[in-house]
Design a protein around this motif. Structure first.
Motif, PDB file in Angstrom:
ATOM      1  N   PHE A 149       3.305   2.050  -9.190  1.00  0.00           N
ATOM      2  CA  PHE A 149       3.782   1.031  -9.300  1.00  0.00           C
ATOM      3  C   PHE A 149       4.069  -0.026 -10.482  1.00  0.00           C
ATOM      4  O   PHE A 149       4.898  -0.287 -10.808  1.00  0.00           O
ATOM      5  CB  PHE A 149       3.796  -0.057  -7.954  1.00  0.00           C
ATOM      6  N   SER A 150       2.735  -0.325 -10.954  1.00  0.00           N
ATOM      7  CA  SER A 150       2.656  -1.090 -12.054  1.00  0.00           C
ATOM      8  C   SER A 150       3.021  -0.673 -13.149  1.00  0.00           C
ATOM      9  O   SER A 150       3.265  -1.271 -14.289  1.00  0.00           O
ATOM     10  CB  SER A 150       0.993  -1.398 -12.151  1.00  0.00           C
ATOM     11  N   ASN A 151       3.269   0.574 -13.371  1.00  0.00           N
ATOM     12  CA  ASN A 151       3.822   1.261 -14.586  1.00  0.00           C
ATOM     13  C   ASN A 151       5.232   0.989 -14.767  1.00  0.00           C
ATOM     14  O   ASN A 151       5.773   0.910 -15.830  1.00  0.00           O
ATOM     15  CB  ASN A 151       3.773   2.866 -14.280  1.00  0.00           C
ATOM     16  N   ILE A 152       5.845   0.705 -13.781  1.00  0.00           N
ATOM     17  CA  ILE A 152       7.319   0.000 -13.927  1.00  0.00           C
ATOM     18  C   ILE A 152       7.269  -1.551 -13.282  1.00  0.00           C
ATOM     19  O   ILE A 152       8.368  -2.018 -13.211  1.00  0.00           O
ATOM     20  CB  ILE A 152       8.187   0.898 -13.301  1.00  0.00           C
ATOM     21  N   ALA A 153       6.324  -2.022 -13.433  1.00  0.00           N
ATOM     22  CA  ALA A 153       6.113  -3.621 -12.980  1.00  0.00           C
ATOM     23  C   ALA A 153       6.667  -3.875 -11.777  1.00  0.00           C
ATOM     24  O   ALA A 153       7.484  -4.935 -11.557  1.00  0.00           O
ATOM     25  CB  ALA A 153       6.846  -4.607 -14.334  1.00  0.00           C
ATOM     26  N   LEU A 154       6.136  -3.265 -10.818  1.00  0.00           N
ATOM     27  CA  LEU A 154       6.446  -3.514  -9.292  1.00  0.00           C
ATOM     28  C   LEU A 154       5.254  -3.675  -8.721  1.00  0.00           C
ATOM     29  O   LEU A 154       4.270  -3.330  -8.929  1.00  0.00           O
ATOM     30  CB  LEU A 154       7.432  -2.453  -8.769  1.00  0.00           C
ATOM     31  N   VAL A 155       5.503  -4.143  -7.288  1.00  0.00           N
ATOM     32  CA  VAL A 155       4.472  -4.313  -6.443  1.00  0.00           C
ATOM     33  C   VAL A 155       4.335  -3.155  -5.543  1.00  0.00           C
ATOM     34  O   VAL A 155       5.438  -2.489  -5.208  1.00  0.00           O
ATOM     35  CB  VAL A 155       4.627  -5.518  -5.802  1.00  0.00           C
ATOM     36  N   PRO A 156       3.090  -2.503  -5.343  1.00  0.00           N
ATOM     37  CA  PRO A 156       2.998  -1.606  -4.373  1.00  0.00           C
ATOM     38  C   PRO A 156       3.705  -2.047  -2.975  1.00  0.00           C
ATOM     39  O   PRO A 156       3.500  -3.208  -2.542  1.00  0.00           O
ATOM     40  CB  PRO A 156       1.397  -1.398  -3.992  1.00  0.00           C
ATOM     41  N   ASP A 157       4.188  -1.039  -2.297  1.00  0.00           N
ATOM     42  CA  ASP A 157       5.112  -1.535  -1.066  1.00  0.00           C
ATOM     43  C   ASP A 157       4.856  -0.131  -0.013  1.00  0.00           C
ATOM     44  O   ASP A 157       3.996   0.645  -0.370  1.00  0.00           O
ATOM     45  CB  ASP A 157       6.442  -1.867  -1.600  1.00  0.00           C
ATOM     46  N   SER A 158       5.749  -0.272   0.900  1.00  0.00           N
ATOM     47  CA  SER A 158       5.717   0.548   1.967  1.00  0.00           C
ATOM     48  C   SER A 158       4.359   0.764   2.671  1.00  0.00           C
ATOM     49  O   SER A 158       3.915   2.038   3.031  1.00  0.00           O
ATOM     50  CB  SER A 158       6.109   2.042   1.370  1.00  0.00           C
ATOM     51  N   GLY A 159       3.654  -0.141   2.776  1.00  0.00           N
ATOM     52  CA  GLY A 159       2.244  -0.261   3.586  1.00  0.00           C
ATOM     53  C   GLY A 159       1.085  -0.288   2.551  1.00  0.00           C
ATOM     54  O   GLY A 159       0.095  -0.016   2.961  1.00  0.00           O
ATOM     55  N   SER A 160       1.198   0.368   1.246  1.00  0.00           N
ATOM     56  CA  SER A 160       0.060   0.413   0.283  1.00  0.00           C
ATOM     57  C   SER A 160      -1.033  -0.673   0.205  1.00  0.00           C
ATOM     58  O   SER A 160      -2.009  -0.664   0.295  1.00  0.00           O
ATOM     59  CB  SER A 160       0.569   1.024  -0.914  1.00  0.00           C
ATOM     60  N   THR A 161      -0.426  -1.917   0.286  1.00  0.00           N
ATOM     61  CA  THR A 161      -1.146  -3.128   0.068  1.00  0.00           C
ATOM     62  C   THR A 161      -1.814  -3.462   1.526  1.00  0.00           C
ATOM     63  O   THR A 161      -3.117  -3.937   1.451  1.00  0.00           O
ATOM     64  CB  THR A 161      -0.597  -4.401  -0.068  1.00  0.00           C
TER      65      THR A 161
END
Length: 261
Positions: A134-146
């Protein structure tokens, strides 16, 4: 000309295998794949012939995350998209009262990494890998990763994996607790089926209650966990599986948890 289904479904010996089927895109997810997979999981939950569900990928990849071309230019917010597709899928997996195995046969990236981590059992092929991209495109991990990742590896290691988008291979995945077993590529699908059949022979009702208890315990106090254990133990003890287990133990034979009643 009929297009290939985005999810392939096969049932053998009580094991329902759901295969993500966009191999030309490393099974990158579009709406059709995500919604169909959720529906197939719900159907598996209702099917009395299904005792274990396996999620895997066709071809070289498990799931390369979101197909960005599928959402490009769409009039839908990130929040709306997640609430429409990924979040119901992850909730269905975690809420299913049957064991779910994620059989990671190749790259699991982005939301595909979240899907790989969501199973009750995670089995990896020798060529599998996981990357929180996700950080490669400046987004936050989602779909339960956090939620999944820090519970497995701790906050600091999870943050590093997410911040640097570091790829994790099979041996590191074993060491970090991201998977339970790694099998050679050439025998991976057979090993997964054999493992799933072993699991399918276990007491389905009791395992469903165990899954419910573990999910709840991740967000409960000790007192709350003790109370729920007592409640669920009564449900398990009143079920025919318990009687079969005790009878088999006394008779020194293997229990038959596949029979009805």
């Amino acid at each position: 000309m009929t297009s290939e289904p985005v999810i392939l479904s096969r049932t053998q010996a009580g094991v329902r295998t759901l295969t993500l089927n966009r191999p030309d895109k490393l099974n990158a997810a579009n709406d059709a794949l995500l919604l169909t997979l959720t529906g197939e999981l719900e159907a598996a939950g209702r099917d009395p012939e299904v005792r274990v569900v396996v999620i895997t990928g066709a071809g070289r990849g498990f799931c390369a995350g979101q197909d960005l071309g599928d959402v490009s230019g769409r009039d839908m917010t990130f929040t709306e998209h997640l609430n429409h597709t990924y979040n119901p899928l992850i909730r269905t997996i975690r809420g299913l009262d049957k064991p779910v195995i994620t059989a990671v046969n190749g790259v699991a990236a982005g939301a595909g990494a979240s899907l790989a981590l969501s199973g009750d059992i995670r089995l990896w092929a020798g060529s599998a890998s996981l990357i929180e991209v996700f950080s490669n495109i400046a987004l936050v991990p989602d779909s339960g990763s956090t939620w999944f990742l820090p519970r497995l590896v701790g906050y600091h290691r999870a943050f590093e994996l997410m911040a640097l988008a570091e790829k994790v291979g099979p041996q590191d995945a074993l060491r970090l607790g991201l998977c339970e077993h790694v099998y050679p590529d050439e025998s991976f699908r057979e090993e997964v089926q054999q493992y799933a059949e072993r699991l399918a022979a276990r007491p389905l009702h009791a395992l469903g209650l165990t899954k419910r208890a573990l999910n709840a315990a991740l967000n409960s106090t000790l007192d709350q966990a003790l109370d729920l254990e007592a409640e669920l133990q009564q449900l398990a003890g009143d079920h025919w599986e318990h009687e079969e287990g005790v009878t088999a133990f006394g008779a020194r034979r293997a229990p038959d948890f596949r029979r009805e009643g």
